[in-house]
Design a protein around this motif. Structure first.
Motif, short mmCIF file in Angstrom:
data_model
loop_
_atom_site.label_atom_id
_atom_site.label_comp_id
_atom_site.label_asym_id
_atom_site.label_seq_id
_atom_site.Cartn_x
_atom_site.Cartn_y
_atom_site.Cartn_z
N GLY A 52 0.84 -1.21 0.00
CA GLY A 52 0.00 0.00 0.00
C GLY A 52 0.86 1.25 0.00
N VAL A 62 1.39 -5.21 -6.74
CA VAL A 62 1.10 -6.34 -5.83
C VAL A 62 -0.31 -6.17 -5.27
CG1 VAL A 62 1.73 -7.45 -3.64
CG2 VAL A 62 3.53 -6.57 -5.13
N ALA A 111 -1.89 -1.07 12.25
CA ALA A 111 -3.28 -1.13 12.73
C ALA A 111 -3.82 0.30 12.78
CB ALA A 111 -3.35 -1.83 14.08
N PRO A 117 -1.31 3.96 14.23
CA PRO A 117 -1.37 5.41 14.01
C PRO A 117 -2.73 5.99 14.41
CG PRO A 117 -0.90 4.20 11.96
CD PRO A 117 -1.42 3.22 12.97
N1 LIG Z 1 -4.82 7.85 7.22
C1 LIG Z 1 -5.12 7.69 8.51
O1 LIG Z 1 -5.63 8.62 9.16
C2 LIG Z 1 -4.81 6.40 9.21
C3 LIG Z 1 -5.02 6.32 10.60
C4 LIG Z 1 -4.74 5.14 11.27
C5 LIG Z 1 -4.26 4.06 10.56
N2 LIG Z 1 -4.07 4.15 9.21
C6 LIG Z 1 -3.55 2.97 8.52
O2 LIG Z 1 -2.35 3.31 7.87
C7 LIG Z 1 -2.25 2.55 6.65
C8 LIG Z 1 -2.08 3.50 5.47
O3 LIG Z 1 -3.15 4.39 5.46
P1 LIG Z 1 -3.31 5.53 4.35
O4 LIG Z 1 -4.12 6.61 4.95
O5 LIG Z 1 -1.99 5.85 3.75
O6 LIG Z 1 -4.24 4.77 3.30
P2 LIG Z 1 -4.49 5.13 1.75
O7 LIG Z 1 -5.90 4.76 1.47
O8 LIG Z 1 -4.03 6.51 1.44
O9 LIG Z 1 -3.52 4.11 1.02
C9 LIG Z 1 -3.73 2.73 1.05
C10 LIG Z 1 -2.97 2.12 -0.12
O10 LIG Z 1 -3.20 0.70 -0.09
C11 LIG Z 1 -3.36 0.27 -1.43
N3 LIG Z 1 -4.13 -0.97 -1.45
C12 LIG Z 1 -5.47 -1.14 -1.24
N4 LIG Z 1 -5.80 -2.42 -1.42
C13 LIG Z 1 -4.66 -3.08 -1.74
C14 LIG Z 1 -4.37 -4.42 -2.07
N5 LIG Z 1 -5.33 -5.36 -2.11
N6 LIG Z 1 -3.08 -4.75 -2.34
C15 LIG Z 1 -2.11 -3.82 -2.32
N7 LIG Z 1 -2.32 -2.52 -2.04
C16 LIG Z 1 -3.60 -2.17 -1.76
C17 LIG Z 1 -4.09 1.41 -2.13
O11 LIG Z 1 -3.89 1.35 -3.53
C18 LIG Z 1 -3.44 2.63 -1.49
O12 LIG Z 1 -2.32 3.10 -2.22
C19 LIG Z 1 -3.50 1.69 6.59
O13 LIG Z 1 -3.23 0.43 7.15
C20 LIG Z 1 -4.48 2.45 7.44
O14 LIG Z 1 -5.50 1.64 7.95
C21 LIG Z 1 -4.33 5.30 8.53
#
Ligand SMILES: NC(=O)c1ccc[n+]([C@@H]2O[C@H](COP(=O)([O-])OP(=O)(O)OC[C@H]3O[C@@H](n4cnc5c(N)ncnc54)[C@H](O)[C@@H]3O)[C@@H](O)[C@H]2O)c1
Length: 268
Positions: free
Chosen positions: A15, A62, A151, A209
């Motif tokens: 991701g 991936v 998480a 986070p």
């Molecule tokens: N953004 C927040 O506020 C926040 C807060 C707490 C936790 N998180 C966690 O941090 C992580 C990243 O969050 P983010 O905000 O950057 O998310 P985001 O939605 O910006 O990015 C997620 C990425 O995962 C990729 N993805 C989705 N399905 C996929 C798959 N099947 N295989 C491979 N890649 C895949 C997407 O293409 C995307 O680029 C996540 O686990 C999220 O749950 C985020």
């Protein structure tokens, strides 16, 4: 500061093209790692890898829910670098309803669509399990490695639905039951795998986070910040130190832990 040095280490971020994933990649590259930028879209991954500048970084398309896709990636990574040292299991989906007019109704627990619940479980839990299995097995074979499962605060506490109300007091949507379910599962999957692979030298930790500010409406940001002891939402770079810490020898005696980086959200 040698403790944090990742020179010659191969670090995979799943991701990697998302809001936070890109910053994880940048931090790992800055610490010296050869970064594998893994995401669904090959072109987007290539652009992120290019943005990392020098170093033999690799980008790969991936899908973490697809065992063949992961195995193909593993083979390419091993052919290129010879070893896998760090996996940041970062890919996840956070279910949103595309039509805001329907969101308040569909996101109610009573109405929550089974298909959405299953889809989120598939990416956020099964995807973490599969990536750990495929990329972690060579780590266990070589006798060392660090897996970081991402998480969320919502893996620790349930959502306070009141922050999803607008200024007029209307519930614009309810935070879903699926996302917190999956993040709680990630926290305990981490403990399972830490216990299982401890003797093999593979450390497995959770990074939890808090919410990142990302063009949400002003009222939401105000509400969220008021519930956070540090008084603000996170920036996408707020997790870089934690990722390098968990990836490197700086955390050599740490496994099965949950490193919470949330501005204090879960402390109150
Ligand atoms: N953004 C927040 O506020 C926040 C807060 C707490 C936790 N998180 C966690 O941090 C992580 C990243 O969050 P983010 O905000 O950057 O998310 P985001 O939605 O910006 O990015 C997620 C990425 O995962 C990729 N993805 C989705 N399905 C996929 C798959 N099947 N295989 C491979 N890649 C895949 C997407 O293409 C995307 O680029 C996540 O686990 C999220 O749950 C985020």
């Amino acid at each position: 500061m040698n403790l944090f040095n990742l020179t010659n280490k191969t670090a995979i971020v799943t991701g990697a093209c998302g809001l936070i994933g890109q910053q994880h990649c940048a931090a790992l590259a800055e610490a010296g790692a050869n970064v594998v930028v893994a995401d669904l879209n090959a072109e987007a991954a290539a652009a992120v890898a290019f943005g990392l500048g020098g170093g033999p970084h690799l980008s790969l398309a991936v899908d973490v829910t697809n065992p063949e896709s992961l195995a193909g990636a593993r083979d390419q990574i091993l052919a290129r670098f010879g070893h896998i040292d760090v996996l940041v299991n970062n890919a996840a989906i956070n279910d949103m309803f595309e039509n805001p007019a329907l969101a308040a109704d569909l996101s109610k627990f009573e109405n929550f669509p089974l298909a959405t619940f299953r889809q989120v479980l598939e990416v956020n839990v099964t995807g973490v399990f599969l990536a750990a299995q495929v990329f972690g097995t060579p780590m266990a074979r070589q006798g060392h490695g660090s897996i970081i499962n991402v998480a969320s605060t919502y893996g620790i506490v349930g959502p306070d639905q009141s922050i999803y109300r607008n200024e007029a007091g209307e519930q614009t949507f309810y935070k879903s039951p699926s996302y917190p379910t999956t993040k709680g599962a990630v926290v305990n999957f981490t403990r399972y795998l830490a216990a299982y692979w401890g003797a093999a030298g593979v450390r497995v930790n959770t990074l939890s986070p808090g919410g990142v500010e990302n063009s949400q409406d002003e009222f939401f940001i105000k509400q969220y910040s008021a519930k956070t002891p540090l008084g603000r939402m996170a920036t996408p770079t707020d997790y870089q130190g934690a990722v390098v810490f968990l990836a490197s020898d700086a955390s050599a005696y740490m496994t099965g832990a949950n490193l919470v980086v949330d501005g204090g959200w879960t402390a109150i």
